[in-house]
Design an enzyme around this catalytic site. Structure first.
Site, PDB file in Angstrom:
ATOM      1  N   HIS A 149       0.813  -1.216   0.000  1.00 60.50           N
ATOM      2  CA  HIS A 149       0.000   0.000   0.000  1.00 60.50           C
ATOM      3  C   HIS A 149       0.853   1.275   0.000  1.00 60.50           C
ATOM      4  O   HIS A 149       0.723   2.134  -0.861  1.00 60.50           O
ATOM      5  CB  HIS A 149      -0.870   0.039   1.263  1.00 60.50           C
ATOM      6  CG  HIS A 149      -1.784  -1.125   1.460  1.00 60.50           C
ATOM      7  ND1 HIS A 149      -2.977  -1.264   0.772  1.00 60.50           N
ATOM      8  CD2 HIS A 149      -1.698  -2.195   2.275  1.00 60.50           C
ATOM      9  CE1 HIS A 149      -3.581  -2.374   1.169  1.00 60.50           C
ATOM     10  NE2 HIS A 149      -2.832  -2.963   2.073  1.00 60.50           N
TER      11      HIS A 149
HETATM   12  O1  RIB Z   1      -4.836   0.207   4.770  1.00 53.91           O
HETATM   13  C1  RIB Z   1      -3.448   0.113   4.616  1.00 53.91           C
HETATM   14  C2  RIB Z   1      -2.750   1.124   5.448  1.00 53.91           C
HETATM   15  O2  RIB Z   1      -2.967   0.837   6.821  1.00 53.91           O
HETATM   16  C3  RIB Z   1      -1.220   1.096   5.265  1.00 53.91           C
HETATM   17  O3  RIB Z   1      -0.713   2.394   5.486  1.00 53.91           O
HETATM   18  C4  RIB Z   1      -0.760   0.189   6.361  1.00 53.91           C
HETATM   19  O4  RIB Z   1       0.577   0.487   6.791  1.00 53.91           O
HETATM   20  C5  RIB Z   1      -1.726   0.533   7.450  1.00 53.91           C
HETATM   21  O5  RIB Z   1      -1.234   1.683   8.097  1.00 53.91           O
END
Ligand code: RIB
Ligand code: CA
Length: 319
Positions: free
Chosen positions: A245
């Site tokens: 992500h």
């Molecule tokens: O939904 C994904 C996010 O939530 C990413 O930033 C992961 O590190 C968590 O913080």
């Protein structure tokens, strides 16, 4: 090429570590002036420690400032079920040589931005609590912020509830403050990050790099995958792959052509059991002026290749 001045606000966290790998592998293109830590995946003490330990380990020399302990209104919800109690799964890094900054994050952000001759870009890969607090306390920074590149939100779906992504879910009020700020925002929500994944076989290419750093990176990502399989929230139907992500929030700044997005009006639900839902008006039903560039597509193969190259770059630098 002129380097892009940036501040990174992060809650390491496994995919945050992958983001830091990518960012610092490109310090020829990024002028990383400050790292601040937010409370999200795990508590502030752990995210700050993890950021300093990871950055010390890869040899990064950067100020790491401690952010706020909890969201603006809501109780802090963490994601230890995914990132483990430490935030780095079962992977150990040497104790940090980087000390915690003597400036709190908001002060460090303010002073870094106001002292800069150029506008500064903020990369945020956790809940937006620190960024929102900065904008509330010091609106004078707004004209000096080039853009906020945030991993969070989703036009469709969620990973904390059917409609909420974790970073937006943890602090929806911070999202509202940032999204109303008038500052240009690019949002790497689940729509794009669920396409920014690495398969288990591709992950093995990390191991093949053959260095201690590569091995630790591989251990981090495989822990993440194993935990994903155990959690009730499978991210979409991709529970056999690893979503990087947070890497999207940096890679977009350096390789925008790998991504596609659209300017949309986005607001966030603040109350009730849908609080944290980012409502993305793709078809301009509200008639309101777009305030966010929402990414929805990424060239996945190139994304994976870019990431692998960054692991190699950091590995070569360390050896
Ligand atoms: O939904 C994904 C996010 O939530 C990413 O930033 C992961 O590190 C968590 O913080
Ligand atoms: Ca994160």
């Amino acid at each position: 090429m002129k380097r892009l001045p940036i501040i990174i606000d992060t809650d390491p966290g496994i995919d945050d570590a992958m983001m830091l790998t990518y960012a610092f592998a490109h310090d020829d293109m990024l002028d990383i002036r400050l790292v601040t830590t937010c409370s999200g995946n795990i508590s502030q003490s752990k995210t700050n420690y993890n950021a300093r330990a990871f950055l010390s380990y890869i040899g990064a020399d950067v100020e790491v400032a401690r952010g706020l302990e909890h969201p603006i209104f809501r109780e802090l919800e963490v994601a230890e079920d995914i990132h483990g109690e430490s935030g780095f799964g079962n992977v150990q890094f040497p104790a940090p040589t980087l000390a915690e900054s003597n400036r709190p994050a908001i002060t460090a952000m303010l002073e870094t931005i106001m002292a800069s001759n150029e506008k500064v870009t903020i990369v945020a890969t956790g809940p937006l609590t620190n960024v929102a607090a900065l904008l509330l306390a010091h609106p004078e920074v707004k004209p000096k912020i080039e853009r906020i590149s945030w991993m969070g939100g989703a036009a469709v779906g969620g990973n904390m509830s059917p409609t909420t992504e974790f970073n937006a879910h943890v602090d929806p009020h911070a999202v509202e403050i940032v999204f109303r700020s008038g500052i240009p925002i690019v949002m790497s929500g689940l729509d794009v990050t669920h396409k920014a994944y690495v398969t288990p076989d591709e992950a093995k290419r990390i191991l093949d790099i053959g260095t201690e750093f590569a091995e630790k990176s591989y251990q981090l990502v495989t822990f993440y995958l194993d935990m994903m399989k155990k959690t009730p929230f499978h991210e979409g139907n991709y529970d056999e792959v690893l979503h990087f992500h947070d890497v999207c929030a940096v890679m977009y700044l350096l390789k925008p052509d790998l991504f596609e997005g659209q300017d949309c009006y986005v607001e966030v639900a603040l109350e009730g059991n849908t609080a944290g839902t980012t409502v993305v008006d793709y078809t301009n039903k509200t008639g309101k002026t777009p305030n966010v560039h929402v990414l929805h597509t990424v060239k996945r193969e190139e994304f994976v290749g870019e990431f692998m190259e960054s692991v190699r770059t950091i590995s070569d630098r360390m050896n």
